[in-house]
Design an enzyme around this catalytic site. Structure first.
Site, PDB file in Angstrom:
ATOM      1  N   TYR A   1       0.821  -1.040   0.033  1.00 32.53           N
ATOM      2  CA  TYR A   1       0.094  -0.096  -0.092  1.00 32.53           C
ATOM      3  C   TYR A   1       1.020   1.247  -0.018  1.00 32.53           C
ATOM      4  CZ  TYR A   1      -3.438   3.528   1.751  1.00 32.53           C
ATOM      5  OH  TYR A   1      -4.049   4.750   1.878  1.00 32.53           O
TER       6      TYR A   1
ATOM      7  N   HIS B   1     -12.667   0.535  -2.923  1.00 37.93           N
ATOM      8  CA  HIS B   1     -11.927   0.066  -4.123  1.00 37.93           C
ATOM      9  C   HIS B   1     -12.759  -1.458  -4.362  1.00 37.93           C
ATOM     10  CE1 HIS B   1      -7.925   2.231  -3.478  1.00 37.93           C
ATOM     11  NE2 HIS B   1      -8.746   2.353  -2.484  1.00 37.93           N
TER      12      HIS B   1
ATOM     13  N   ASP C   1      -2.716  -1.478  -3.781  1.00 33.88           N
ATOM     14  CA  ASP C   1      -3.220   0.054  -4.218  1.00 33.88           C
ATOM     15  C   ASP C   1      -1.798   0.938  -4.069  1.00 33.88           C
ATOM     16  OD1 ASP C   1      -4.187   2.545  -4.058  1.00 33.88           O
ATOM     17  OD2 ASP C   1      -5.270   2.424  -1.969  1.00 33.88           O
TER      18      ASP C   1
END
Length: 267
Positions: free
Chosen positions: A115, A258, A155
Site C-alpha cells: 500500500y 475499491h 493499492d
C-alpha cells in the site's frame, strides 16, 4: 488454476460488515492480498478464519494502512517491510508484506501486498511518498533480477496513464497523477520488466477503474481511478489467463471504495 485477489478493504471490520465475507465465499480465491486492513492481528485472523495462513504488518500509526497476505497455499517464508532489518519510519509501516508460497508443482511463488501513500502535492507527505517509492523500486529491482514467479499487488495510489483516470485533465497537478509519480511506474514496467496485468488483460481503456469516491455520483457515473494493480514478473505473467475487476453491481452492495482485482493463473 490459481486465483489471486488483491483489494484495499478500507478497514477489514467495515468491509466484513458490508459483505466482504459473502464475496470471499463466492469468489473462493486461493490468495488474498489486502491493504488498509486497519486492525490488529487477532481481529484480522478472526475475520478471515482458520483456513488461511496469514502474514500481516499493522501500521505503527493507529487506524492507518496495514497490509496482509492470506493464503490457502503453504507459506514457506515471510518478509515484513522494506527496512532491510532496520526499524522503519512509522509512516512506512503497514505497507509491505511479502511471502513465499509453495505451489502444487513444488515451485516457489513470491507474493507481495503493498500500500503506497496517497500523498498531498507540495507538502512533506509527498516527500515521504517519493522516499518510499525509492525503496519500493529497489526491492522490485531485486525481485526482478532474481527471476522466477513473483507478483506485487496492491493499492499504489498512482494512475499510470490518461486512460487510468476518468478526469485526467483536471488531475494533472493532483497527487496520484503527478508526472514524477507516474515515472516510477514507467521504470518498473519499461526498465525492470514488470508486467501490468490489469492493463494487459483489461484492454486499451479507459479503465477498467478500481477506485471510486464514496461521495456524489462517482461510482454511478464510473468516474474512477485505476490505482490497484497486480504486477507480475514475465515468468509469471505468461501464466495469467484472466484478470478481472470485481466491480459491485450497485453502490449499495459495495464493501469498499475499491474493487478487488482478481487474476487467474494457469499454474
Amino acid at each position: 488454476m490459481l486465483t489471486i485477489a488483491n483489494a484495499n478493504v478500507n478497514g477489514i471490520r467495515a468491509a466484513y460488515r458490508r459483505g466482504m465475507d459473502a464475496w470471499v465465499a463466492a469468489r473462493t480465491p486461493d490468495v488474498m492480498l489486502l491493504q488498509e486492513v486497519r486492525a490488529p492481528d487477532e481481529i484480522l485472523n478472526e475475520l478471515v478464519g482458520e483456513d488461511w495462513h496469514v502474514a500481516h504488518q499493522a501500521c505503527d500509526i493507529k487506524g492507518r494502512a496495514g497490509v496482509a497476505v492470506a493464503s490457502r497455499l503453504p507459506v514457506t517464508a515471510v518478509r515484513i517491510g522494506l527496512g532491510k532489518g532496520e526499524p522503519e519510519p512509522p509512516v512506512d509501516t503497514g505497507r509491505w508484506v511479502e511471502a513465499d508460497l509453495e505451489l502444487a508443482s513444488g515451485e516457489k511463488l513470491t507474493v507481495v501486498s503493498t500500500y503506497i501513500h496517497s500523498g498531498t502535492a507540495g507538502t512533506p507527505k509527498m516527500d515521504e511518498k517519493y522516499a518510499y517509492l525509492e525503496k519500493v523500486t529497489e526491492r522490485l529491482r531485486e525481485l526482478s533480477a532474481a527471476g522466477g514467479l513473483a507478483v506485487v499487488a496492491g493499492d499504489l495510489n498512482i494512475a499510470h496513464k490518461n486512460v487510468d483516470i476518468k478526469n485526467w485533465k483536471g488531475n494533472q497537478k493532483s497527487a496520484g497523477f503527478l508526472p514524477e509519480e507516474r515515472a516510477y511506474l514507467d521504470t518498473w514496467f519499461d526498465e525492470l520488466g514488470w508486467v501490468d496485468l490489469g492493463r494487459k488483460h483489461g484492454g486499451e481503456g479507459p479503465g477498467p477503474f478500481t477506485w471510486w469516491s464514496w461521495r456524489g455520483q462517482a461510482f454511478v457515473n464510473d468516474s474512477g481511478w485505476r490505482i490497484d494493480y497486480q504486477l507480475a514478473t514475465p515468468a509469471l505473467a505468461e501464466h495469467a489467463v484472466k484478470v478481472e475487476v470485481d466491480r459491485a453491481d450497485d453502490y449499495e452492495s459495495r464493501w469498499s471504495d475499491h474493487a478487488a482485482l482478481v487474476a487467474t493463473y494457469d499454474l
